[in-house]
Design a protein around this motif. Sequence first.
Motif, short mmCIF file in Angstrom:
data_model
loop_
_atom_site.label_atom_id
_atom_site.label_comp_id
_atom_site.label_asym_id
_atom_site.label_seq_id
_atom_site.Cartn_x
_atom_site.Cartn_y
_atom_site.Cartn_z
N UNK A 565 7.49 -11.57 -1.24
CA UNK A 565 8.44 -12.14 -0.29
C UNK A 565 9.49 -11.13 0.16
N UNK A 566 9.70 -10.08 -0.63
CA UNK A 566 10.68 -9.06 -0.26
C UNK A 566 10.10 -7.99 0.66
N UNK A 567 8.79 -7.94 0.77
CA UNK A 567 8.14 -6.86 1.53
C UNK A 567 8.03 -7.22 3.00
N UNK A 568 8.36 -6.26 3.88
CA UNK A 568 8.19 -6.45 5.31
C UNK A 568 6.74 -6.11 5.68
N UNK A 569 6.24 -6.65 6.79
CA UNK A 569 4.84 -6.39 7.17
C UNK A 569 4.50 -4.90 7.26
N UNK A 570 5.42 -4.10 7.83
CA UNK A 570 5.11 -2.67 7.97
C UNK A 570 5.06 -1.97 6.61
N UNK A 571 5.80 -2.49 5.63
CA UNK A 571 5.75 -1.92 4.28
C UNK A 571 4.42 -2.26 3.60
N UNK A 572 3.96 -3.48 3.79
CA UNK A 572 2.66 -3.88 3.25
C UNK A 572 1.55 -3.06 3.91
N UNK A 573 1.66 -2.85 5.22
CA UNK A 573 0.66 -2.05 5.93
C UNK A 573 0.62 -0.63 5.37
N UNK A 574 1.82 -0.05 5.11
CA UNK A 574 1.84 1.31 4.57
C UNK A 574 1.16 1.35 3.20
N UNK A 575 1.49 0.38 2.33
CA UNK A 575 0.93 0.36 0.98
C UNK A 575 -0.58 0.19 1.02
N UNK A 576 -1.06 -0.71 1.86
CA UNK A 576 -2.50 -0.93 1.95
C UNK A 576 -3.22 0.31 2.50
N UNK A 577 -2.62 0.97 3.48
CA UNK A 577 -3.22 2.18 4.04
C UNK A 577 -3.23 3.30 2.99
N UNK A 578 -2.16 3.40 2.21
CA UNK A 578 -2.10 4.42 1.17
C UNK A 578 -3.18 4.18 0.12
N UNK A 579 -3.32 2.93 -0.30
CA UNK A 579 -4.34 2.61 -1.31
C UNK A 579 -5.75 2.83 -0.77
N UNK A 580 -5.96 2.55 0.50
CA UNK A 580 -7.26 2.80 1.11
C UNK A 580 -7.58 4.30 1.07
N UNK A 581 -6.58 5.12 1.38
CA UNK A 581 -6.77 6.57 1.33
C UNK A 581 -7.06 7.04 -0.09
N UNK A 582 -6.33 6.52 -1.07
CA UNK A 582 -6.57 6.89 -2.47
C UNK A 582 -8.01 6.55 -2.85
N UNK A 583 -8.44 5.35 -2.49
CA UNK A 583 -9.80 4.91 -2.84
C UNK A 583 -10.84 5.81 -2.18
#
Length: 605
Positions: A565-583
């Motif tokens: 609930x504290x995360x903004x959409x653009x922050x979630x997008x960054x985290x998901x993109x980062x994890x995709x790159x790690x994977x």
Amino acid sequence: MTPSAFPPARFQSFEEKADPSQVAPRLAALRQAMAKAGVDAFLVPRADAHRGESVPPGEARLAYLTGFTGSAGLAVIGKDKAGLFVDSRYTLQAPAQTDTSLVTVHEAVGISPDIAQYVLKGGTLAYDPWLHTPGEVRDLTDKLKGHATLVPHANLVDTIWDDRPGAPVSPIEFLGHNRAGKETADKVADLRAVLAAEPADAVVLTLPESICWLFNMRGRDVPNTPFVLGFAIVPREGLPTLYLDSAKITPELTVALADIATVVEAKTLAAALETLGSDGKTVLIDPQSAPAAVADTLRQAGATLVEKRDPILGPKSRKNEVELAGMREAHTLDGIALAKFLAWFDREAPKGELTETGIVTALEAFRREDDTCVDASFDTISGAGPNGAIVHYRVTSKTDRRLAPGEIMLVDSGAQYLSGTTDITRTLSTGAATAEQQDRYTRVLKGMIAISMARFPKGTTGAQIDVLARQSLWQAGVTYNHGTGHGVGAFLGVHEGPVGIGPRYTAPLEAGNVISNEPGYYKAGEYGIRIENLLVVRESASHPGYLEFETLTLAPIDTRLIDRQLMRPEEIDWLNAYHKRVREEISPRLEGEAKEWLAAATDAI
């Protein structure tokens, strides 16, 4: 695999080095030496002549005398009382390691005026001019004005340290162009252009990272950092001279440096400085890193001093493309090791059998599976539960704590690969977290993401963008009392200047800088949170005249502690993109359980 199945740690010792019982006899012996020398007080810094974060055993005078083993501090020993001055990182560690009935611990940043209370009015405070800089001496003189006199003196601790270890001698290696990216001759030419612009006839280099970078060489003289300890004088015309311990000067070394530098014994440095002075030369020194003895010798011999920041620091911090390629390779290797470690941790932590030392040992073992991992870049901070709240906690066999299921675990670690240097912190879940822990973790993560996503005009400093990392924590009325980031070397020091993120970093960020991004939150006696990636500054492809960051670190961030609930959409997008790159970058280098774990750990949220 249980912790006992891993080979013993080689890069880090868990021995408790402090022995408060030795403080009393050593203080007594030093005071006898002071009386014989006719001085009223003596200064004992943590530093050696090279100002390194790690010092050789024979230079660890502060630890020998007071028991305190932290990486920064200063003791003043008076006739009947003594003070130990440390910064906020060590206010818990210092009292635990020294004899507080004889040594009063003070929290201080820089030179504290409280030093004066340990010197008799009208008395003399002696110091070793090889262990203090001209800037420090001026600051001390100003603070003691009207109270006591500051006088240079041979080191009195050395006179009582009967079994003092000798100077380190380690193999010296030279980096090929495929690792350095720039020839020594070209670096020297650039340095000479700086001298011509000053103008100055020569520069005296005393920082080992500057000397190692300039000559494309590395060594093992100190723990954690591939330094060769020595000095160098680079003239505006003619060959540079490298001053090393005589045991390091081998025929192979002389051949390797042929037509690049003259190599002579370190004990001839003072005579060379006197010659520069008697010849009336103008000499550049860094007043914040060069020993006062260097400045004093030059000045007294007749040299004109130009006091400016070490001219190597800026170029060294701007990594070239070859150095950056090496750093990316090092972070890929580190990402593989971290994925294996984190998969192991997730499997073992719920059993309630892991200890802080066992966690350090396991992480080192996974890193050492790659032969190019040659050292840790610093002692791993392995803080279980309340120990995680100690910002620079160093686990020993005495403080080792078992990690209970449900506690938060903080692991801050790094490695020296032949290709580059790494530094990463992850805060790990071992069970259900409280609402407060999730709130604080998420706010720390938001700050880390804010820095990662930042775009800023050229000329911006780390001091200016520091607020981005803290803003979410400030909204909750909390903060952290350390910098947000520091510079990192390329197979050099894990902490390097002149850039970083925090109030004290006023040098502009430039393309090629590698810095850490590590906001945190600490609740004393309960838990600590820090999330850290390394970043490289690069030109913005979409906005000319602007800079942005590329993330180097490749390891999952624990999503189980996030309050969505504290995360903004653009922050979630960054985290998901980062994890995709790690994977995508790490998964092909894994197999079995670690590969399966990484797929789950990098799922989109």
